[in-house]
Scaffold this motif. Sequence first.
Motif, PDB file in Angstrom:
ATOM      1  N   ALA A   1     144.085  91.822  17.299  1.00  0.00           N
ATOM      2  CA  ALA A   1     145.453  91.537  16.512  1.00  0.00           C
ATOM      3  C   ALA A   1     146.551  91.215  17.446  1.00  0.00           C
ATOM      4  N   PHE A   2     147.231  90.301  17.004  1.00  0.00           N
ATOM      5  CA  PHE A   2     148.316  89.972  18.033  1.00  0.00           C
ATOM      6  C   PHE A   2     149.613  90.821  17.734  1.00  0.00           C
ATOM      7  N   ALA A   3     149.971  91.588  18.811  1.00  0.00           N
ATOM      8  CA  ALA A   3     151.225  92.517  18.461  1.00  0.00           C
ATOM      9  C   ALA A   3     152.018  92.658  19.506  1.00  0.00           C
ATOM     10  N   GLU A   4     153.077  92.843  19.773  1.00  0.00           N
ATOM     11  CA  GLU A   4     153.910  92.863  20.571  1.00  0.00           C
ATOM     12  C   GLU A   4     153.892  91.893  21.817  1.00  0.00           C
ATOM     13  N   ASN A   5     153.596  90.725  21.395  1.00  0.00           N
ATOM     14  CA  ASN A   5     153.288  89.570  22.413  1.00  0.00           C
ATOM     15  C   ASN A   5     152.024  89.517  23.003  1.00  0.00           C
ATOM     16  N   GLN A   6     150.919  90.469  22.471  1.00  0.00           N
ATOM     17  CA  GLN A   6     149.724  90.419  23.311  1.00  0.00           C
ATOM     18  C   GLN A   6     148.541  90.542  22.247  1.00  0.00           C
ATOM     19  N   TRP A   7     147.491  90.403  22.576  1.00  0.00           N
ATOM     20  CA  TRP A   7     146.304  90.630  22.030  1.00  0.00           C
ATOM     21  C   TRP A   7     145.702  92.016  22.141  1.00  0.00           C
ATOM     22  N   ARG A   8     145.720  92.683  21.065  1.00  0.00           N
ATOM     23  CA  ARG A   8     145.114  94.241  21.184  1.00  0.00           C
ATOM     24  C   ARG A   8     143.822  94.363  20.315  1.00  0.00           C
ATOM     25  N   ARG A   9     142.734  94.870  20.893  1.00  0.00           N
ATOM     26  CA  ARG A   9     141.405  94.805  20.288  1.00  0.00           C
ATOM     27  C   ARG A   9     141.609  95.944  19.292  1.00  0.00           C
ATOM     28  N   ILE A  10     140.919  95.787  18.051  1.00  0.00           N
ATOM     29  CA  ILE A  10     140.974  96.643  16.930  1.00  0.00           C
ATOM     30  C   ILE A  10     139.666  96.992  16.396  1.00  0.00           C
ATOM     31  N   ALA A  11     138.777  96.168  16.803  1.00  0.00           N
ATOM     32  CA  ALA A  11     137.287  96.584  16.466  1.00  0.00           C
ATOM     33  C   ALA A  11     136.230  95.757  17.327  1.00  0.00           C
ATOM     34  N   SER A  12     135.191  96.488  17.381  1.00  0.00           N
ATOM     35  CA  SER A  12     134.077  96.190  18.346  1.00  0.00           C
ATOM     36  C   SER A  12     132.823  96.237  17.473  1.00  0.00           C
ATOM     37  N   GLY A  13     131.645  95.396  17.800  1.00  0.00           N
ATOM     38  CA  GLY A  13     130.475  95.784  17.278  1.00  0.00           C
ATOM     39  C   GLY A  13     129.448  94.702  17.260  1.00  0.00           C
ATOM     40  N   ALA A  14     128.472  94.864  16.537  1.00  0.00           N
ATOM     41  CA  ALA A  14     127.450  93.794  16.299  1.00  0.00           C
ATOM     42  C   ALA A  14     127.422  93.399  14.969  1.00  0.00           C
ATOM     43  N   TRP A  15     127.469  91.933  14.798  1.00  0.00           N
ATOM     44  CA  TRP A  15     127.113  91.439  13.499  1.00  0.00           C
ATOM     45  C   TRP A  15     125.919  90.738  13.451  1.00  0.00           C
ATOM     46  N   PRO A  16     124.824  91.272  12.627  1.00  0.00           N
ATOM     47  CA  PRO A  16     123.574  90.548  12.473  1.00  0.00           C
ATOM     48  C   PRO A  16     123.894  89.220  11.821  1.00  0.00           C
ATOM     49  N   HIS A  17     122.985  88.239  12.119  1.00  0.00           N
ATOM     50  CA  HIS A  17     122.987  86.964  11.325  1.00  0.00           C
ATOM     51  C   HIS A  17     122.819  87.086  10.000  1.00  0.00           C
ATOM     52  N   PRO A  18     123.661  86.375   9.244  1.00  0.00           N
ATOM     53  CA  PRO A  18     123.481  86.670   7.471  1.00  0.00           C
ATOM     54  C   PRO A  18     122.087  85.895   7.266  1.00  0.00           C
ATOM     55  N   GLY A  19     121.435  85.121   7.996  1.00  0.00           N
ATOM     56  CA  GLY A  19     120.238  84.623   7.361  1.00  0.00           C
ATOM     57  C   GLY A  19     120.209  83.806   6.174  1.00  0.00           C
ATOM     58  N   GLU A  20     119.730  83.972   5.228  1.00  0.00           N
ATOM     59  CA  GLU A  20     119.791  83.165   3.961  1.00  0.00           C
ATOM     60  C   GLU A  20     120.860  83.714   3.119  1.00  0.00           C
ATOM     61  N   LYS A  21     121.473  84.827   3.422  1.00  0.00           N
ATOM     62  CA  LYS A  21     122.519  85.404   2.798  1.00  0.00           C
ATOM     63  C   LYS A  21     123.825  84.969   3.228  1.00  0.00           C
ATOM     64  N   ARG A  22     124.800  85.706   2.561  1.00  0.00           N
ATOM     65  CA  ARG A  22     126.201  85.544   3.113  1.00  0.00           C
ATOM     66  C   ARG A  22     127.076  86.640   3.256  1.00  0.00           C
ATOM     67  N   VAL A  23     128.186  86.691   4.201  1.00  0.00           N
ATOM     68  CA  VAL A  23     128.843  87.876   4.459  1.00  0.00           C
ATOM     69  C   VAL A  23     130.268  87.672   4.254  1.00  0.00           C
ATOM     70  N   LEU A  24     131.079  88.570   3.597  1.00  0.00           N
ATOM     71  CA  LEU A  24     132.578  88.443   3.469  1.00  0.00           C
ATOM     72  C   LEU A  24     133.032  89.409   4.541  1.00  0.00           C
ATOM     73  N   GLN A  25     134.144  88.715   5.397  1.00  0.00           N
ATOM     74  CA  GLN A  25     134.755  89.922   6.150  1.00  0.00           C
ATOM     75  C   GLN A  25     136.048  89.776   5.903  1.00  0.00           C
ATOM     76  N   VAL A  26     136.887  90.985   5.706  1.00  0.00           N
ATOM     77  CA  VAL A  26     138.204  90.977   5.404  1.00  0.00           C
ATOM     78  C   VAL A  26     139.086  91.616   6.251  1.00  0.00           C
ATOM     79  N   LEU A  27     140.023  91.130   6.924  1.00  0.00           N
ATOM     80  CA  LEU A  27     141.051  91.907   7.841  1.00  0.00           C
ATOM     81  C   LEU A  27     142.167  92.337   7.009  1.00  0.00           C
ATOM     82  N   PHE A  28     142.671  93.381   7.190  1.00  0.00           N
ATOM     83  CA  PHE A  28     143.612  94.061   6.261  1.00  0.00           C
ATOM     84  C   PHE A  28     144.516  94.971   6.940  1.00  0.00           C
ATOM     85  N   LEU A  29     145.752  95.326   6.561  1.00  0.00           N
ATOM     86  CA  LEU A  29     146.725  96.259   7.198  1.00  0.00           C
ATOM     87  C   LEU A  29     146.604  97.768   6.311  1.00  0.00           C
TER      88      LEU A  29
END
Length: 255
Positions: free
Chosen positions: A208-236
């Motif tokens: 997230a960009f805050a105080e004039n710099q990019w700050r990491r808010i999360a990390s991990g591994a996202w499996p490929h959706p394959g034939e499905k779909r994935v909704l990812q939502v960023l929120f406060l």
Amino acid sequence: MKYNLTNIFRKSPMFLRRTVLFLLAAATSLSAQQPAPAPVSQSGSGLRVRALSFQLDSPPPEVFAHAIGTTNKEPGVRMEVKSYLNHEAGSIPAAATEIVFTTEADPASVSKAASIIARTKVPQGFRRGILMFLPGTAKPGDPPFRVLVIGDSGGEFPPGSIKILNLSPQPVRIQLEKDNFDFKSGETKVIENPPVAENNSSGMKAFAFAENQWRRIASGAWPHPGEKRVLQVLFLNPATGQTEIRGVRDVSPGL
């Protein structure tokens, strides 16, 4: 003692045997003439919608969707607001220009402020999608929930893709392997066939960009959706004041 039904039938009086044969023949005829039950349509001929609860401590237990902009004053369509996505959907009249959600099936409930849960405009050309229920604005006179309309047709949200919504007030960046995907506040993008490593997963970092710099808010591994779909939502998150990310996998096989 064992009974031989065939012998008993043969030894019965003629009128009784004829009666039994007549009843059996009638039952067989009625069974053959009985039509097969018609298949139940999940979406009908209207707008195909699924209701999704997001970041709600107490989702509305029972919701009725009322189509505004149609001439018919029909009862509201009952919808179940779920925390997951599957194939189950409801159908709302295609002529709707706005949808008002209330606690009653009675069409008159759209005029009762106490009965109104949320309301949303129907985007032009919208035919099918996800109605995401979010916390309301908490402003006096506003409904307790607000609804975001997310298109989920094959063109807008194809199989094997990730649809990312930035509902936070900050610009965000999603890094998948070595590729960066930037989002302005309120922006939505679809990443088709996301880049993956040998394990068929994407190494993910979110900033997230805050105080004039990019700050990491999360990390991990996202499996490929394959034939499905994935909704990812960023929120406060109002409890922490931090931007967070949460995913919802769409397990529906149909588009």
